[in-house]
Design a protein around this motif. Structure first.
Motif, PDB file in Angstrom:
ATOM      1  N   ARG A  94       0.838  -1.266   0.066  1.00  0.00           N
ATOM      2  CA  ARG A  94      -0.053  -0.013  -0.129  1.00  0.00           C
ATOM      3  C   ARG A  94       1.057   1.249   0.151  1.00  0.00           C
ATOM      4  NH1 ARG A  94      -3.729  -3.269   3.407  1.00  0.00           N
ATOM      5  NH2 ARG A  94      -2.372  -2.812   5.291  1.00  0.00           N
ATOM      6  N   ARG A  95       1.903   1.363   0.798  1.00  0.00           N
ATOM      7  CA  ARG A  95       2.863   2.438   0.821  1.00  0.00           C
ATOM      8  C   ARG A  95       3.459   2.591  -0.697  1.00  0.00           C
ATOM      9  NH1 ARG A  95       4.926   0.681   6.056  1.00  0.00           N
ATOM     10  NH2 ARG A  95       6.890   0.048   5.221  1.00  0.00           N
ATOM     11  N   ALA A  96       3.660   1.676  -1.432  1.00  0.00           N
ATOM     12  CA  ALA A  96       4.253   1.838  -2.216  1.00  0.00           C
ATOM     13  C   ALA A  96       3.161   1.991  -3.595  1.00  0.00           C
ATOM     14  CB  ALA A  96       5.086   0.348  -3.004  1.00  0.00           C
ATOM     15  N   GLY A  97       2.166   2.321  -3.345  1.00  0.00           N
ATOM     16  CA  GLY A  97       1.008   2.726  -4.276  1.00  0.00           C
ATOM     17  C   GLY A  97       0.093   1.720  -4.861  1.00  0.00           C
ATOM     18  N   PHE A  98       0.191   0.424  -4.503  1.00  0.00           N
ATOM     19  CA  PHE A  98      -0.636  -0.635  -4.756  1.00  0.00           C
ATOM     20  C   PHE A  98      -2.061  -0.354  -4.298  1.00  0.00           C
ATOM     21  CE2 PHE A  98       3.318  -2.116  -5.581  1.00  0.00           C
ATOM     22  CZ  PHE A  98       3.168  -3.266  -6.495  1.00  0.00           C
ATOM     23  N   ALA A  99      -3.365  -0.737  -4.817  1.00  0.00           N
ATOM     24  CA  ALA A  99      -4.391  -0.697  -4.059  1.00  0.00           C
ATOM     25  C   ALA A  99      -5.036  -2.187  -4.107  1.00  0.00           C
ATOM     26  CB  ALA A  99      -5.498   0.254  -5.114  1.00  0.00           C
ATOM     27  N   ALA A 100      -5.422  -2.289  -3.045  1.00  0.00           N
ATOM     28  CA  ALA A 100      -6.293  -3.633  -2.862  1.00  0.00           C
ATOM     29  C   ALA A 100      -7.768  -3.790  -3.274  1.00  0.00           C
ATOM     30  CB  ALA A 100      -6.335  -4.009  -1.130  1.00  0.00           C
ATOM     31  N   GLU A 101      -7.874  -4.961  -3.960  1.00  0.00           N
ATOM     32  CA  GLU A 101      -9.294  -5.500  -4.148  1.00  0.00           C
ATOM     33  C   GLU A 101      -9.621  -6.505  -3.216  1.00  0.00           C
ATOM     34  OE1 GLU A 101      -9.004  -6.803  -8.235  1.00  0.00           O
ATOM     35  OE2 GLU A 101      -8.705  -4.750  -9.073  1.00  0.00           O
ATOM     36  N   PRO A 102     -10.879  -6.851  -3.353  1.00  0.00           N
ATOM     37  CA  PRO A 102     -11.657  -7.479  -2.341  1.00  0.00           C
ATOM     38  C   PRO A 102     -10.770  -9.001  -2.262  1.00  0.00           C
ATOM     39  CG  PRO A 102     -13.325  -6.486  -3.779  1.00  0.00           C
ATOM     40  CD  PRO A 102     -11.986  -6.172  -4.277  1.00  0.00           C
ATOM     41  N   PRO A 103     -10.495  -9.558  -0.872  1.00  0.00           N
ATOM     42  CA  PRO A 103      -9.875 -10.651  -0.803  1.00  0.00           C
ATOM     43  C   PRO A 103     -10.873 -11.947  -1.251  1.00  0.00           C
ATOM     44  CG  PRO A 103     -10.673  -9.796   1.426  1.00  0.00           C
ATOM     45  CD  PRO A 103     -10.914  -8.580   0.426  1.00  0.00           C
ATOM     46  N   GLU A 104     -10.087 -12.789  -1.432  1.00  0.00           N
ATOM     47  CA  GLU A 104     -10.766 -14.317  -1.888  1.00  0.00           C
ATOM     48  C   GLU A 104     -10.340 -15.443  -1.017  1.00  0.00           C
ATOM     49  OE1 GLU A 104     -12.154 -13.721  -6.333  1.00  0.00           O
ATOM     50  OE2 GLU A 104     -10.098 -13.751  -6.146  1.00  0.00           O
ATOM     51  N   THR A 105     -10.971 -16.478  -1.075  1.00  0.00           N
ATOM     52  CA  THR A 105     -10.359 -17.603  -0.157  1.00  0.00           C
ATOM     53  C   THR A 105     -10.056 -18.648  -1.209  1.00  0.00           C
ATOM     54  OG1 THR A 105     -12.092 -17.268   1.307  1.00  0.00           O
ATOM     55  CG2 THR A 105     -11.072 -19.276   1.540  1.00  0.00           C
ATOM     56  N   LEU A 106      -8.648 -18.878  -0.618  1.00  0.00           N
ATOM     57  CA  LEU A 106      -8.155 -20.137  -1.695  1.00  0.00           C
ATOM     58  C   LEU A 106      -8.617 -21.451  -0.958  1.00  0.00           C
ATOM     59  CD1 LEU A 106      -6.001 -21.474  -3.415  1.00  0.00           C
ATOM     60  CD2 LEU A 106      -4.478 -21.090  -1.346  1.00  0.00           C
ATOM     61  N   MET A 107      -9.517 -22.152  -1.964  1.00  0.00           N
ATOM     62  CA  MET A 107     -10.058 -23.596  -1.459  1.00  0.00           C
ATOM     63  C   MET A 107      -9.661 -24.449  -2.555  1.00  0.00           C
ATOM     64  SD  MET A 107     -14.050 -22.143  -0.575  1.00  0.00           S
ATOM     65  CE  MET A 107     -14.133 -23.463   0.621  1.00  0.00           C
ATOM     66  N   VAL A 232      -9.486 -23.082  -6.330  1.00  0.00           N
ATOM     67  CA  VAL A 232     -10.565 -22.050  -6.724  1.00  0.00           C
ATOM     68  C   VAL A 232     -10.190 -20.874  -5.623  1.00  0.00           C
ATOM     69  CG1 VAL A 232     -12.447 -22.728  -5.314  1.00  0.00           C
ATOM     70  CG2 VAL A 232     -12.909 -21.124  -7.215  1.00  0.00           C
ATOM     71  N   ASP A 233     -10.234 -19.611  -6.119  1.00  0.00           N
ATOM     72  CA  ASP A 233     -10.311 -18.501  -5.399  1.00  0.00           C
ATOM     73  C   ASP A 233     -11.544 -17.877  -5.161  1.00  0.00           C
ATOM     74  OD1 ASP A 233      -7.662 -18.557  -5.369  1.00  0.00           O
ATOM     75  OD2 ASP A 233      -7.168 -17.045  -7.094  1.00  0.00           O
ATOM     76  N   ALA A 234     -12.237 -18.145  -4.063  1.00  0.00           N
ATOM     77  CA  ALA A 234     -13.468 -18.096  -4.161  1.00  0.00           C
ATOM     78  C   ALA A 234     -14.073 -16.938  -3.522  1.00  0.00           C
ATOM     79  CB  ALA A 234     -14.113 -19.452  -2.879  1.00  0.00           C
ATOM     80  N   THR A 252      -6.101 -17.050   2.469  1.00  0.00           N
ATOM     81  CA  THR A 252      -6.744 -15.972   1.576  1.00  0.00           C
ATOM     82  C   THR A 252      -5.850 -15.262   0.611  1.00  0.00           C
ATOM     83  OG1 THR A 252      -6.456 -14.456   3.347  1.00  0.00           O
ATOM     84  CG2 THR A 252      -8.495 -15.644   3.399  1.00  0.00           C
ATOM     85  N   THR A 253      -6.343 -14.817  -0.330  1.00  0.00           N
ATOM     86  CA  THR A 253      -5.492 -14.103  -1.302  1.00  0.00           C
ATOM     87  C   THR A 253      -6.280 -12.936  -1.749  1.00  0.00           C
ATOM     88  OG1 THR A 253      -4.652 -14.296  -3.433  1.00  0.00           O
ATOM     89  CG2 THR A 253      -6.723 -15.524  -3.428  1.00  0.00           C
ATOM     90  N   THR A 254      -5.307 -11.640  -1.630  1.00  0.00           N
ATOM     91  CA  THR A 254      -5.934 -10.508  -2.138  1.00  0.00           C
ATOM     92  C   THR A 254      -5.088 -10.017  -3.246  1.00  0.00           C
ATOM     93  OG1 THR A 254      -6.236  -9.995   0.314  1.00  0.00           O
ATOM     94  CG2 THR A 254      -6.312  -7.985  -1.301  1.00  0.00           C
ATOM     95  N   PRO A 255      -5.522  -9.319  -4.147  1.00  0.00           N
ATOM     96  CA  PRO A 255      -5.085  -8.680  -5.457  1.00  0.00           C
ATOM     97  C   PRO A 255      -4.432  -7.205  -5.035  1.00  0.00           C
ATOM     98  CG  PRO A 255      -7.059  -9.639  -5.845  1.00  0.00           C
ATOM     99  CD  PRO A 255      -7.026  -9.606  -4.760  1.00  0.00           C
ATOM    100  N   TYR A 256      -3.380  -6.982  -5.064  1.00  0.00           N
ATOM    101  CA  TYR A 256      -2.864  -5.622  -5.132  1.00  0.00           C
ATOM    102  C   TYR A 256      -2.432  -5.158  -6.413  1.00  0.00           C
ATOM    103  CZ  TYR A 256      -2.976  -5.818   0.033  1.00  0.00           C
ATOM    104  OH  TYR A 256      -3.443  -5.665   1.315  1.00  0.00           O
ATOM    105  N   VAL A 257      -3.169  -4.152  -6.710  1.00  0.00           N
ATOM    106  CA  VAL A 257      -3.085  -3.632  -8.180  1.00  0.00           C
ATOM    107  C   VAL A 257      -2.152  -2.280  -8.252  1.00  0.00           C
ATOM    108  CG1 VAL A 257      -4.247  -2.881 -10.083  1.00  0.00           C
ATOM    109  CG2 VAL A 257      -5.171  -4.531  -8.894  1.00  0.00           C
ATOM    110  N   TYR A 258      -1.148  -2.403  -9.080  1.00  0.00           N
ATOM    111  CA  TYR A 258      -0.478  -1.166  -9.348  1.00  0.00           C
ATOM    112  C   TYR A 258      -0.770  -0.799 -10.887  1.00  0.00           C
ATOM    113  CZ  TYR A 258       3.254   2.215  -9.362  1.00  0.00           C
ATOM    114  OH  TYR A 258       4.041   3.315  -9.155  1.00  0.00           O
ATOM    115  N   GLU A 259      -1.354   0.495 -10.990  1.00  0.00           N
ATOM    116  CA  GLU A 259      -1.399   1.069 -12.266  1.00  0.00           C
ATOM    117  C   GLU A 259      -0.252   1.711 -12.709  1.00  0.00           C
ATOM    118  OE1 GLU A 259      -5.077   3.025 -12.565  1.00  0.00           O
ATOM    119  OE2 GLU A 259      -6.229   1.487 -11.773  1.00  0.00           O
ATOM    120  N   ALA A 260       0.494   1.169 -13.899  1.00  0.00           N
ATOM    121  CA  ALA A 260       1.763   1.819 -14.431  1.00  0.00           C
ATOM    122  C   ALA A 260       1.519   3.164 -15.010  1.00  0.00           C
ATOM    123  CB  ALA A 260       2.440   1.139 -15.301  1.00  0.00           C
TER     124      ALA A 260
END
Length: 260
Positions: A94-107, A232-234, A252-260
């Protein structure tokens, strides 16, 4: 026999992250400085799959990935799992500029333990998609179910079906002539894991067992192809259904997105 969560998670990390094969045409996996990343093709996914970092190395590794994808002019994702280290990696992203999307559960579930009997409501059929015209129907369902633009998804699926048809199965549920649910199965070579993706059902058709039927069909295909596990990432919506079918949560897995 119940899934040994620790053993299966370690296997998943090794096969699907650290030693991951590229997931589509034109994509390549690169390994540098304790980071494994994928650079996608024209319509593919780009991001960090795995890292082996600590408090002393994490910030420099994050900065290096940002520079790399900026030079490529690509948006990318750092796919963070709850068991990744260091423990404050999310905050560092987050400090580096990434934005978190909703977390999912690794099943995960063992394929042999899943039902492969497809049960559908009257008037609904499942079809395997193989032609470009039917891909448009899949994308229409995807856009309505998830509220997302499906342009890149359309290009990616068409490329997979054209160039790597043995690595993907695309399922479409149709009520009469109306597409009502779409899902796919990814089958990466050389691994024990096949992956469930999509599974979007139109709102008016939810709660009738259609998503469950797509899981059964995909489990049958995975069994025929010799895969041991389904992964599955549920989402919050699919997690209860998958748990009832025999899937267990590993992380759980959370996508952290960085827009170049």
């Amino acid at each position: 026999m119940p899934v040994d969560s620790g053993v299966v998670l370690a296997c998943f990390d090794q096969q699907m992250r650290r030693d991951a094969p590229a997931d589509g045409p034109g994509a390549r996996v690169e390994r540098a400085d304790d980071v494994v990343r994928q650079v996608g093709g024209d319509a593919g996914w780009s991001g960090v799959l795995w890292s082996d970092l600590d408090a002393d190395t994490a910030d420099a590794a994050i900065a290096a990935q940002v520079r790399h994808f900026r030079e490529l002019g690509q948006e990318f994702e750092w796919k963070l799992y709850a068991h990744d280290r260091p423990v404050d990696l999310a905050e560092r992203l987050r400090r580096a500029g990434f934005a978190a999307e909703p977390p999912e559960t690794l099943m995960v579930a063992e394929v042999a333990a899943l039902t492969t009997e497809v049960e559908l409501p009257d008037g609904v059929d499942l079809r395997l998609v193989t032609d470009p015209e039917a891909v448009d129907l899949v994308v229409d369902v995807h856009e309505q179910a998830f509220g997302e633009d499906g342009s890149r998804f359309r290009d990616s699926i068409r490329a997979q079906l054209a160039e790597q048809p043995d690595r993907v199965a695309v399922v479409l549920a149709v009520a009469g002539d109306v597409p009502v649910c779409a899902a796919r199965l990814e089958m990466p070579p050389g691994t024990d894991f096949a992956s469930l993706w999509g599974g979007g059902t139109l709102p008016t058709w939810r709660g009738r067992g259609i998503y469950r039927a797509t899981v059964a069909l995909r489990a049958r295909i995975a069994a025929e192809r010799g895969y041991r596990y389904l992964q599955v990432d549920a989402s919050d919506q699919s997690r209860p259904i998958l748990r009832r079918l025999g899937f267990v949560a590993l992380s759980t897995t959370t996508p952290y997105v960085y827009e170049a």
